[in-house]
Design an enzyme around this catalytic site. Structure first.
Site, PDB file in Angstrom:
ATOM      1  N   GLY A  39      41.415  18.193  45.744  1.00  0.00           N
ATOM      2  CA  GLY A  39      42.525  17.494  46.536  1.00  0.00           C
ATOM      3  C   GLY A  39      42.181  17.050  47.659  1.00  0.00           C
ATOM      4  CD  GLN A  44      41.057  17.193  53.521  1.00  0.00           C
ATOM      5  OE1 GLN A  44      41.713  16.993  52.475  1.00  0.00           O
ATOM      6  NE2 GLN A  44      39.755  17.520  53.559  1.00  0.00           N
ATOM      7  CB  CYS A  93      37.531  22.096  53.071  1.00  0.00           C
ATOM      8  SG  CYS A  93      38.555  20.710  53.891  1.00  0.00           S
ATOM      9  CG  LEU A  94      37.086  16.636  50.099  1.00  0.00           C
ATOM     10  CD1 LEU A  94      37.377  15.338  49.670  1.00  0.00           C
ATOM     11  CD2 LEU A  94      35.629  16.976  49.358  1.00  0.00           C
ATOM     12  CG  HIS A 135      42.414  23.918  50.459  1.00  0.00           C
ATOM     13  ND1 HIS A 135      41.228  24.423  50.658  1.00  0.00           N
ATOM     14  CD2 HIS A 135      42.239  22.521  50.996  1.00  0.00           C
ATOM     15  CE1 HIS A 135      40.349  23.761  51.364  1.00  0.00           C
ATOM     16  NE2 HIS A 135      41.002  22.494  51.518  1.00  0.00           N
ATOM     17  CD  GLU A 136      43.954  19.428  49.359  1.00  0.00           C
ATOM     18  OE1 GLU A 136      43.957  18.789  50.326  1.00  0.00           O
ATOM     19  OE2 GLU A 136      42.885  19.859  48.964  1.00  0.00           O
ATOM     20  CG  HIS A 139      43.846  19.924  54.949  1.00  0.00           C
ATOM     21  ND1 HIS A 139      42.833  19.891  55.836  1.00  0.00           N
ATOM     22  CD2 HIS A 139      43.102  20.236  53.946  1.00  0.00           C
ATOM     23  CE1 HIS A 139      41.770  20.508  55.185  1.00  0.00           C
ATOM     24  NE2 HIS A 139      41.792  20.379  53.798  1.00  0.00           N
TER      25      HIS A 139
HETATM   26 NI    NI Z   1      40.514  20.711  52.505  1.00  0.00          NI
END
Ligand code: NI
Length: 167
Positions: A39, A44, A93-94, A135-136, A139
């Protein structure tokens, strides 16, 4: 991690069907695919808007029985827990490359949002599906997964974990 856009509250998108949203989604789909992520949230890619995308890979790649799910795009999503039950699971996480941590998440959630074609999404999710959504959406409120961890000693570099697994 540390970039101001990742720490702030993202803005509501006035018109979910605008061409700007479609362009942003296209950019995010590329980024998610390049990074091989489950995701991605708009902050991000340094856009402080309430937009997330996520998908679930074919089962076999996942640690629970969540069904495969094609990419879902949600504008202005909301998530609510359906009960108090939480479950620990590994997350990466990216925006924190190379790291993993054990994060408690609600096991069952209901989430809502709007697709870029204007359709309303209203879904009950559990397991990995519920975890990815939480999680998303975090953000969008400036929350990164280490801020949800209850045991920071599990925060590890992937390379070290592989080392451990390999003995
Ligand atoms: Ni993330």
């Amino acid at each position: 991690m540390g970039h101001p856009v990742l720490r702030r509250q993202a803005d509501t998108i006035e018109d979910p069907t605008s061409p700007d949203v479609r362009l942003l989604v296209r950019d995010m789909l590329e980024t998610m695919a390049d990074a091989n992520g489950l995701g991605l949230a708009a902050p991000q890619v340094h856009v402080a808007k309430r937009l997330v995308i996520f998908h679930l890979p074919p089962s076999g790649n996942v640690q629970d029985n969540s069904e495969e799910m094609p990419v879902r795009v949600l504008v202005n999503p909301t998530v609510e827990a359906l009960d108090d039950e939480r479950e620990d699971g590994w997350e990466g996480c990216l925006s924190l490359p190379g790291l993993r941590g054990l994060v408690p998440r609600f096991q069952r959630v209901r989430y809502r949002g709007i697709r870029p074609n204007g359709e309303i999404v209203d879904t009950v999710a559990e397991g990995l599906h519920a975890r990815v959504v939480q999680h998303e959406c975090d953000h969008l409120d400036g929350i990164l997964y280490p801020m949800r961890m209850t045991d920071l000693s599990t925060l590890s570099f992937e390379s070290e974990m592989r080392h451990t697994a390999d003995g």
